[in-house]
Every structure is written in C-alpha cells, then in structure tokens.
Motif scaffolding. Structure first.
Motif, PDB file in Angstrom:
ATOM      1  N   ALA A  16       0.834  -1.209   0.000  1.00 36.43           N
ATOM      2  CA  ALA A  16       0.000   0.000   0.000  1.00 36.43           C
ATOM      3  C   ALA A  16       0.866   1.254   0.000  1.00 36.43           C
ATOM      4  N   VAL A  17       1.952   1.265   0.756  1.00 37.69           N
ATOM      5  CA  VAL A  17       2.867   2.411   0.772  1.00 37.69           C
ATOM      6  C   VAL A  17       3.397   2.665  -0.632  1.00 37.69           C
ATOM      7  N   SER A  18       3.831   1.617  -1.286  1.00 33.62           N
ATOM      8  CA  SER A  18       4.377   1.740  -2.639  1.00 33.62           C
ATOM      9  C   SER A  18       3.349   2.320  -3.604  1.00 33.62           C
ATOM     10  N   LYS A  19       2.121   1.830  -3.562  1.00 30.16           N
ATOM     11  CA  LYS A  19       1.069   2.318  -4.458  1.00 30.16           C
ATOM     12  C   LYS A  19       0.666   3.744  -4.106  1.00 30.16           C
ATOM     13  N   LEU A  20       0.563   4.061  -2.819  1.00 29.82           N
ATOM     14  CA  LEU A  20       0.228   5.421  -2.410  1.00 29.82           C
ATOM     15  C   LEU A  20       1.290   6.409  -2.877  1.00 29.82           C
ATOM     16  N   LYS A  21       2.551   6.039  -2.760  1.00 26.94           N
ATOM     17  CA  LYS A  21       3.627   6.913  -3.232  1.00 26.94           C
ATOM     18  C   LYS A  21       3.511   7.141  -4.736  1.00 26.94           C
ATOM     19  N   ALA A  22       3.116   6.106  -5.472  1.00 24.77           N
ATOM     20  CA  ALA A  22       2.996   6.211  -6.929  1.00 24.77           C
ATOM     21  C   ALA A  22       1.857   7.135  -7.352  1.00 24.77           C
ATOM     22  N   ILE A  23       0.789   7.201  -6.564  1.00 28.08           N
ATOM     23  CA  ILE A  23      -0.376   8.010  -6.960  1.00 28.08           C
ATOM     24  C   ILE A  23      -0.476   9.327  -6.187  1.00 28.08           C
ATOM     25  N   SER A  24       0.419   9.551  -5.238  1.00 30.24           N
ATOM     26  CA  SER A  24       0.331  10.767  -4.425  1.00 30.24           C
ATOM     27  C   SER A  24       0.668  12.011  -5.236  1.00 30.24           C
ATOM     28  N   ASN A  25       0.192  13.140  -4.731  1.00 34.07           N
ATOM     29  CA  ASN A  25       0.398  14.434  -5.369  1.00 34.07           C
ATOM     30  C   ASN A  25       0.852  15.398  -4.278  1.00 34.07           C
ATOM     31  N   PRO A  26       1.980  16.097  -4.478  1.00 29.51           N
ATOM     32  CA  PRO A  26       2.464  17.003  -3.437  1.00 29.51           C
ATOM     33  C   PRO A  26       1.445  18.073  -3.018  1.00 29.51           C
ATOM     34  N   SER A  27       0.488  18.390  -3.880  1.00 28.45           N
ATOM     35  CA  SER A  27      -0.516  19.400  -3.517  1.00 28.45           C
ATOM     36  C   SER A  27      -1.583  18.835  -2.567  1.00 28.45           C
ATOM     37  N   LYS A  28      -1.596  17.526  -2.365  1.00 28.31           N
ATOM     38  CA  LYS A  28      -2.525  16.883  -1.423  1.00 28.31           C
ATOM     39  C   LYS A  28      -1.700  16.005  -0.477  1.00 28.31           C
ATOM     40  N   PRO A  29      -1.079  16.615   0.538  1.00 28.51           N
ATOM     41  CA  PRO A  29      -0.144  15.876   1.384  1.00 28.51           C
ATOM     42  C   PRO A  29      -0.772  15.022   2.489  1.00 28.51           C
ATOM     43  N   TYR A  30      -2.063  15.188   2.756  1.00 25.88           N
ATOM     44  CA  TYR A  30      -2.708  14.457   3.850  1.00 25.88           C
ATOM     45  C   TYR A  30      -3.521  13.281   3.331  1.00 25.88           C
TER      46      TYR A  30
END
Length: 114
Positions: free
Chosen positions: A9-23
């Motif tokens: 899950a960490v790996s997938k979240l990092k792949a789809i995360s966006n710095p403008s939505k940090p929470y």
C-alpha cells in the motif's frame, strides 16, 4: 488511533500521491446516503488539515481523521493494497474491501472537501 500501511500500500500510495494533497484522510463517506450512519469508510488524499481533524499515528504519510468521523473507525486499522485496489481492515475484520486507486487519488463524486 493508529493506521498501519502495508509495504504494498505504501508503494502504491507513493505512486499516486500528489504534493498538492499531502494528507491522507480517513473518512466516513455519506455522499448519496440518506442519513449520517449509513456510509462507507474510505481513505483519500486531501490538500489541507481542518481545525477539527485529528492526527492518526501511521508508519507512512500524514494521516488525519475528521473529529466527527473518528467514532466510525476502530482504534487500530490496516490499509492494504491488492490487484483490485486498497482495502481497509481492523483486527476485528474487513471495514471496506475495495477502495479504488482513483478514489484515493482524486476523491469521490459530489464530495465537499478537497
């Protein structure tokens, strides 16, 4: 309250995360429901932390839960990822079997909070 995020899950979240939505928000989503107790526990990225939000202990990411939604969650939660998307569990059992990657990244239709 504590959220353990598995390595997958960490790996997938990092792949789809966006710095403008940090929470990463734990939320009891009641969109399209007729009452506040009929909803679905979800997780999604948001831009900001609101005054009533509480921090959740997590091994990765800045995780928050809205004060009014906390009662819908167990004290210990586990976020997993499999081929179908994310899954939210607790020691007592499954809470939400499928949370799509799109929903975590972009949110849900009709939602108020960004």
């Amino acid at each position: 309250m504590q959220l353990k995020i598995t390595d997958e899950a960490v790996s997938k979240l990092k792949a789809i995360s966006n710095p403008s939505k940090p929470y990463l928000l734990l939320e009891y989503n009641t969109d399209d429901c007729m009452c506040s107790i009929d909803g679905t526990p979800i997780v999604r990225f948001v831009k900001e932390k609101r005054s009533g939000d509480q921090e959740v202990k997590a091994n990765e990411f800045q995780v928050i839960v809205a004060d009014g939604d906390r009662m819908f969650f167990e004290e210990e939660l586990i976020l997993e990822h499999n081929n179908h998307g994310f899954r939210l569990n607790s020691p007592a059992g499954m809470i939400n079997p499928i949370i799509s990657e799109h929903a975590v990244k972009e949110g849900f239709s009709g939602e108020q909070r960004m």
